[in-house]
Design a protein around this motif. Sequence first.
Motif, mmCIF file in Angstrom:
data_model
loop_
_atom_site.group_PDB
_atom_site.id
_atom_site.type_symbol
_atom_site.label_atom_id
_atom_site.label_comp_id
_atom_site.label_asym_id
_atom_site.label_seq_id
_atom_site.Cartn_x
_atom_site.Cartn_y
_atom_site.Cartn_z
ATOM 1 N N SER A 86 0.874 -1.308 -0.142
ATOM 2 C CA SER A 86 -0.055 -0.004 0.048
ATOM 3 C C SER A 86 0.781 1.192 0.090
ATOM 4 C CB SER A 86 -0.918 -0.001 1.094
ATOM 5 O OG SER A 86 -0.143 0.047 2.527
ATOM 6 N N ILE A 87 0.281 2.402 -0.620
ATOM 7 C CA ILE A 87 1.025 3.623 -0.589
ATOM 8 C C ILE A 87 -0.046 4.784 -0.351
ATOM 9 C CG2 ILE A 87 2.192 5.138 -2.228
ATOM 10 C CD1 ILE A 87 3.032 2.629 -3.783
ATOM 11 N N GLU A 88 0.374 5.524 0.705
ATOM 12 C CA GLU A 88 -0.506 6.737 0.844
ATOM 13 C C GLU A 88 0.498 7.892 0.386
ATOM 14 O OE1 GLU A 88 -2.085 9.503 4.316
ATOM 15 O OE2 GLU A 88 -1.515 7.640 4.926
ATOM 16 N N ALA A 89 -0.068 8.366 -0.788
ATOM 17 C CA ALA A 89 0.947 9.757 -1.437
ATOM 18 C C ALA A 89 0.495 10.986 -0.978
ATOM 19 C CB ALA A 89 1.077 9.363 -2.703
ATOM 20 N N GLY A 90 1.053 11.702 -0.494
ATOM 21 C CA GLY A 90 0.691 13.108 0.120
ATOM 22 C C GLY A 90 1.730 14.098 -0.416
ATOM 23 N N GLY A 91 1.441 15.555 -0.318
ATOM 24 C CA GLY A 91 2.195 16.446 -0.619
ATOM 25 C C GLY A 91 3.569 16.516 0.170
ATOM 26 N N THR A 92 3.356 16.186 1.429
ATOM 27 C CA THR A 92 4.453 16.344 2.463
ATOM 28 C C THR A 92 5.199 15.034 2.727
ATOM 29 O OG1 THR A 92 3.076 16.346 4.355
ATOM 30 C CG2 THR A 92 3.565 18.419 3.156
ATOM 31 N N LYS A 93 4.557 13.903 2.684
ATOM 32 C CA LYS A 93 5.198 12.664 2.725
ATOM 33 C C LYS A 93 4.223 11.564 2.313
ATOM 34 C CE LYS A 93 2.338 11.597 6.760
ATOM 35 N NZ LYS A 93 2.181 11.274 8.214
ATOM 36 N N LEU A 115 -4.658 -9.098 6.862
ATOM 37 C CA LEU A 115 -4.624 -7.668 7.008
ATOM 38 C C LEU A 115 -3.685 -7.241 8.188
ATOM 39 C CD1 LEU A 115 -8.301 -6.792 6.059
ATOM 40 C CD2 LEU A 115 -6.247 -6.922 4.487
ATOM 41 N N ASP A 116 -2.782 -7.924 8.673
ATOM 42 C CA ASP A 116 -1.856 -7.459 9.707
ATOM 43 C C ASP A 116 -0.725 -6.905 8.829
ATOM 44 O OD1 ASP A 116 -3.003 -9.119 11.582
ATOM 45 O OD2 ASP A 116 -2.077 -10.945 10.659
ATOM 46 N N ILE A 117 -0.373 -5.652 9.455
ATOM 47 C CA ILE A 117 0.711 -4.660 8.973
ATOM 48 C C ILE A 117 1.865 -5.440 9.183
ATOM 49 C CG2 ILE A 117 2.067 -2.561 9.057
ATOM 50 C CD1 ILE A 117 -0.892 -1.193 9.690
ATOM 51 N N ILE A 118 2.783 -5.739 8.480
ATOM 52 C CA ILE A 118 4.175 -6.645 8.632
ATOM 53 C C ILE A 118 5.337 -5.436 8.584
ATOM 54 C CG2 ILE A 118 5.810 -8.116 7.507
ATOM 55 C CD1 ILE A 118 3.491 -9.452 6.442
ATOM 56 N N GLU A 119 5.185 -4.439 7.802
ATOM 57 C CA GLU A 119 6.303 -3.408 7.825
ATOM 58 C C GLU A 119 5.671 -2.116 7.279
ATOM 59 O OE1 GLU A 119 10.162 -2.242 8.166
ATOM 60 O OE2 GLU A 119 9.393 -4.415 8.183
ATOM 61 N N ARG A 120 6.184 -1.134 7.823
ATOM 62 C CA ARG A 120 5.592 0.171 7.307
ATOM 63 C C ARG A 120 6.747 1.388 7.295
ATOM 64 N NH1 ARG A 120 4.394 4.792 9.931
ATOM 65 N NH2 ARG A 120 2.720 6.076 9.418
ATOM 66 N N VAL A 121 6.688 2.316 6.436
ATOM 67 C CA VAL A 121 7.568 3.346 6.390
ATOM 68 C C VAL A 121 7.115 4.479 6.040
ATOM 69 C CG1 VAL A 121 8.495 2.778 3.924
ATOM 70 C CG2 VAL A 121 10.095 3.842 5.663
ATOM 71 N N SER A 122 7.729 5.725 6.412
ATOM 72 C CA SER A 122 7.196 6.930 6.123
ATOM 73 C C SER A 122 8.545 8.011 5.625
ATOM 74 C CB SER A 122 6.573 7.584 6.975
ATOM 75 O OG SER A 122 6.214 8.885 6.793
ATOM 76 N N PHE A 123 8.421 8.646 4.456
ATOM 77 C CA PHE A 123 9.459 9.535 4.175
ATOM 78 C C PHE A 123 8.732 10.638 3.431
ATOM 79 C CE2 PHE A 123 9.131 5.852 1.422
ATOM 80 C CZ PHE A 123 8.731 6.571 0.126
ATOM 81 N N PRO A 124 9.756 11.778 3.579
ATOM 82 C CA PRO A 124 9.228 13.083 2.811
ATOM 83 C C PRO A 124 9.035 13.013 1.595
ATOM 84 C CG PRO A 124 11.022 13.452 4.357
ATOM 85 C CD PRO A 124 10.967 11.931 4.124
ATOM 86 N N THR A 125 8.042 13.563 0.923
ATOM 87 C CA THR A 125 7.958 13.783 -0.577
ATOM 88 C C THR A 125 8.923 14.861 -1.184
ATOM 89 O OG1 THR A 125 5.472 13.359 -0.281
ATOM 90 C CG2 THR A 125 6.052 14.363 -2.372
ATOM 91 N N THR A 126 9.903 14.162 -1.834
ATOM 92 C CA THR A 126 10.656 15.167 -2.762
ATOM 93 C C THR A 126 10.338 15.343 -4.106
ATOM 94 O OG1 THR A 126 12.307 13.275 -3.008
ATOM 95 C CG2 THR A 126 12.498 14.721 -0.788
ATOM 96 N N THR A 127 11.474 15.069 -4.943
ATOM 97 C CA THR A 127 10.939 15.145 -6.328
ATOM 98 C C THR A 127 10.263 13.626 -6.873
ATOM 99 O OG1 THR A 127 13.108 14.002 -7.045
ATOM 100 C CG2 THR A 127 13.184 16.403 -6.753
#
Length: 53
Positions: free
Chosen positions: A8-15, A25-37
């Motif tokens: 899954s991907i949640e794409a936003g303007g800042t992250k 439906l168990d979350i195995i791994e999750r990561v968040s990073f800032p939106t850049t180019t």
Amino acid sequence: MTEKFLGSIEAGGTKFVCGIGNDQLDIIERVSFPTTTPEETMALVIVFLRNTP
């Protein structure tokens, strides 16, 4: 039986938040990073999805 995984991907303007879950439906791994180019951000998404179960 082979375990199925969902990406899954949640794409936003800042992250971007990416996750991998199993067919229960168990979350195995999750990561968040800032939106850049687009090139930098999508490269991080691809690396995450390729290198997680």
